[in-house]
Design a protein around this motif. Structure first.
Motif, PDB file in Angstrom:
ATOM      1  N   UNK A 196       1.106  -1.483   0.089  1.00 43.97           N
ATOM      2  CA  UNK A 196       0.212   0.130  -0.056  1.00 43.97           C
ATOM      3  C   UNK A 196       0.338   1.179  -0.034  1.00 43.97           C
ATOM      4  N   UNK A 197       1.882   1.326   0.787  1.00 48.00           N
ATOM      5  CA  UNK A 197       2.580   2.403   0.864  1.00 48.00           C
ATOM      6  C   UNK A 197       3.129   2.315  -0.663  1.00 48.00           C
ATOM      7  N   UNK A 198       3.767   1.453  -1.302  1.00 47.24           N
ATOM      8  CA  UNK A 198       4.200   1.772  -2.511  1.00 47.24           C
ATOM      9  C   UNK A 198       3.198   2.136  -3.534  1.00 47.24           C
ATOM     10  N   UNK A 199       2.167   2.171  -3.337  1.00 45.97           N
ATOM     11  CA  UNK A 199       0.941   3.143  -4.505  1.00 45.97           C
ATOM     12  C   UNK A 199       0.848   4.606  -3.683  1.00 45.97           C
ATOM     13  N   UNK A 200       1.196   5.036  -2.651  1.00 44.18           N
ATOM     14  CA  UNK A 200       1.164   6.672  -2.851  1.00 44.18           C
ATOM     15  C   UNK A 200       1.755   7.377  -4.000  1.00 44.18           C
ATOM     16  N   UNK A 201       2.332   6.762  -5.051  1.00 40.79           N
ATOM     17  CA  UNK A 201       3.192   7.810  -5.498  1.00 40.79           C
ATOM     18  C   UNK A 201       3.648   7.563  -6.176  1.00 40.79           C
ATOM     19  N   UNK A 202       4.609   7.350  -7.488  1.00 43.69           N
ATOM     20  CA  UNK A 202       5.350   7.143  -8.053  1.00 43.69           C
ATOM     21  C   UNK A 202       6.919   8.053  -6.892  1.00 43.69           C
ATOM     22  N   UNK A 203       8.262   7.524  -7.774  1.00 38.64           N
ATOM     23  CA  UNK A 203       9.287   7.774  -6.870  1.00 38.64           C
ATOM     24  C   UNK A 203      10.016   9.313  -7.478  1.00 38.64           C
ATOM     25  N   UNK A 204       9.821  10.223  -6.708  1.00 37.00           N
ATOM     26  CA  UNK A 204      10.286  11.062  -6.981  1.00 37.00           C
ATOM     27  C   UNK A 204      11.442  11.406  -8.143  1.00 37.00           C
ATOM     28  N   UNK A 205      12.499  10.746  -7.706  1.00 44.70           N
ATOM     29  CA  UNK A 205      13.903  10.136  -8.467  1.00 44.70           C
ATOM     30  C   UNK A 205      14.951  11.505  -8.106  1.00 44.70           C
ATOM     31  N   UNK A 206      14.900  12.903  -9.456  1.00 44.91           N
ATOM     32  CA  UNK A 206      15.678  13.630  -9.495  1.00 44.91           C
ATOM     33  C   UNK A 206      14.801  14.867  -9.242  1.00 44.91           C
ATOM     34  N   UNK A 207      13.471  14.797 -10.051  1.00 45.00           N
ATOM     35  CA  UNK A 207      12.329  15.913  -9.712  1.00 45.00           C
ATOM     36  C   UNK A 207      12.494  17.312  -8.553  1.00 45.00           C
ATOM     37  N   UNK A 208      12.654  16.497  -7.888  1.00 42.75           N
ATOM     38  CA  UNK A 208      12.443  17.512  -6.761  1.00 42.75           C
ATOM     39  C   UNK A 208      14.379  18.100  -6.702  1.00 42.75           C
ATOM     40  N   UNK A 209      15.219  17.614  -7.113  1.00 38.38           N
ATOM     41  CA  UNK A 209      16.434  18.500  -7.517  1.00 38.38           C
ATOM     42  C   UNK A 209      16.049  19.838  -7.699  1.00 38.38           C
ATOM     43  N   UNK A 210      15.721  20.089  -8.432  1.00 40.01           N
ATOM     44  CA  UNK A 210      15.543  21.466  -9.538  1.00 40.01           C
ATOM     45  C   UNK A 210      14.238  21.857  -9.789  1.00 40.01           C
ATOM     46  N   UNK A 211      13.878  23.175  -9.645  1.00 37.31           N
ATOM     47  CA  UNK A 211      13.228  23.745  -9.732  1.00 37.31           C
ATOM     48  C   UNK A 211      12.514  24.624 -10.955  1.00 37.31           C
ATOM     49  N   UNK A 212      11.188  24.485 -11.028  1.00 37.75           N
ATOM     50  CA  UNK A 212      10.814  25.146 -12.506  1.00 37.75           C
ATOM     51  C   UNK A 212      11.727  26.405 -12.999  1.00 37.75           C
ATOM     52  N   UNK A 213      12.566  27.208 -11.900  1.00 40.06           N
ATOM     53  CA  UNK A 213      12.967  28.344 -12.794  1.00 40.06           C
ATOM     54  C   UNK A 213      14.977  27.531 -13.239  1.00 40.06           C
ATOM     55  N   UNK A 214      14.910  26.819 -13.385  1.00 43.30           N
ATOM     56  CA  UNK A 214      15.724  26.090 -13.441  1.00 43.30           C
ATOM     57  C   UNK A 214      16.397  26.479 -15.442  1.00 43.30           C
ATOM     58  N   UNK A 215      17.530  27.215 -15.871  1.00 45.74           N
ATOM     59  CA  UNK A 215      17.606  27.552 -17.468  1.00 45.74           C
ATOM     60  C   UNK A 215      16.698  26.807 -17.908  1.00 45.74           C
ATOM     61  N   UNK A 216      15.995  26.739 -19.108  1.00 43.27           N
ATOM     62  CA  UNK A 216      16.623  25.687 -20.472  1.00 43.27           C
ATOM     63  C   UNK A 216      16.806  26.225 -21.442  1.00 43.27           C
ATOM     64  N   UNK A 217      17.446  25.351 -21.848  1.00 40.77           N
ATOM     65  CA  UNK A 217      17.686  25.369 -23.529  1.00 40.77           C
ATOM     66  C   UNK A 217      18.665  27.203 -22.814  1.00 40.77           C
ATOM     67  N   UNK A 218      19.334  27.058 -22.417  1.00 38.07           N
ATOM     68  CA  UNK A 218      20.133  28.281 -21.918  1.00 38.07           C
ATOM     69  C   UNK A 218      19.207  29.122 -21.837  1.00 38.07           C
ATOM     70  N   UNK A 219      18.497  29.482 -21.857  1.00 43.58           N
ATOM     71  CA  UNK A 219      18.062  30.960 -21.831  1.00 43.58           C
ATOM     72  C   UNK A 219      17.002  30.803 -19.960  1.00 43.58           C
ATOM     73  N   UNK A 220      16.948  31.843 -19.235  1.00 43.77           N
ATOM     74  CA  UNK A 220      16.268  32.166 -17.985  1.00 43.77           C
ATOM     75  C   UNK A 220      14.676  32.525 -17.886  1.00 43.77           C
ATOM     76  N   UNK A 221      13.800  31.640 -17.296  1.00 44.82           N
ATOM     77  CA  UNK A 221      12.947  31.924 -17.054  1.00 44.82           C
ATOM     78  C   UNK A 221      12.425  33.531 -16.431  1.00 44.82           C
ATOM     79  N   UNK A 222      11.287  34.008 -17.562  1.00 45.15           N
ATOM     80  CA  UNK A 222      10.944  35.822 -16.292  1.00 45.15           C
ATOM     81  C   UNK A 222       9.272  35.447 -15.682  1.00 45.15           C
ATOM     82  N   UNK A 223       9.626  35.657 -14.187  1.00 47.33           N
ATOM     83  CA  UNK A 223       8.221  35.628 -13.652  1.00 47.33           C
ATOM     84  C   UNK A 223       7.714  36.896 -14.218  1.00 47.33           C
ATOM     85  N   UNK A 224       6.359  36.367 -14.533  1.00 47.79           N
ATOM     86  CA  UNK A 224       5.137  36.898 -15.706  1.00 47.79           C
ATOM     87  C   UNK A 224       4.095  36.892 -15.602  1.00 47.79           C
TER      88      UNK A 224
END
Length: 211
Positions: A173-201
């Motif tokens: 039952x504990x294994x059904x709580x959700x997928x393993x996060x792996x490395x998804x929690x090691x980075x934020x959504x503001x990390x650069x993508x394709x060398x470009x920074x994200x702007x707050x809009x």
């Protein structure tokens, strides 16, 4: 004989006795005589009770297996019918009930039918000397011996099997709580993508906010 305030004699008849407020003492009845059970006098009855305890532990093992089969064998997808979901829920509930009930009733039946039931009284005193510690160790050894777990391998093996399998449903039952996060929690959504920074809009037009 005393007089009232008006001079009339007091005829209440109340007599004070010595020790009237003392607590009434009673004799200690002691431990009642021990009554032997059928398993204490009949080896066949003791063997039958041992098989019953092992059967209850076996019911616990079967209940755990029912839970695991219902959890992993019944695949729930997007097109799963309500009947299939109800079947899985029923099997999960029955499996858990049999797994826990088998262990509980087996231990209770073991204690009531096979373990010694004679009463023992002993004055309590602090353990200070080495002799007292050795006496405590002997008491623990006597308890293990009275359970009969060394002399009854059928009960011991079925109990170990039931206890070893009992936590598996919880792990599943504990294994059904959700997928393993792996490395998804090691980075934020503001990390650069394709060398470009994200702007707050601004939402929803997407105009950038000037800091």
């Amino acid at each position: 004989m005393g007089n009232h305030s008006d001079g009339s004699p007091n005829h209440s008849g109340t007599v004070a006795t010595a020790g009237q407020n003392e607590v009434e003492k009673f004799q200690d009845p002691g431990i009642p005589p021990h009554r032997l059970r059928l398993a204490d006098t009949d080896p066949k009855a003791a063997k039958r009770a041992e098989r019953q305890v092992a059967l209850l532990f076996g019911v616990s093992v079967v209940g755990t297996l029912i839970f695991l089969v219902a959890y992993f064998a019944i695949d729930l997808g997007a097109d799963t019918s309500i009947a299939t979901i109800r079947l899985q829920n029923a099997l999960l509930g029955l499996g858990t009930a049999f797994a826990m009930l088998g262990i509980g009733t087996g231990i209770v039946h073991w204690a009531k039918a096979l373990m010694p039931d004679h009463e023992v009284s002993e004055e309590r005193h602090p353990i200070r000397t080495e002799e007292d510690r050795l006496a405590a160790v002997r008491i623990v050894d006597d308890i293990v011996e009275e359970t009969g777990i060394k002399r009854r391998p059928l009960i011991r093996n079925t109990l170990l099997g039931a206890v070893a399998l009992a936590p598996l449903p919880a792990i599943a039952v504990f294994g059904d709580l959700g997928p393993r996060p792996d490395q998804t929690l090691a980075h934020t959504m503001w990390a650069p993508q394709d060398g470009k920074l994200k702007r707050l809009t601004r939402d929803p037009d997407g105009t950038p906010i000037k800091a």
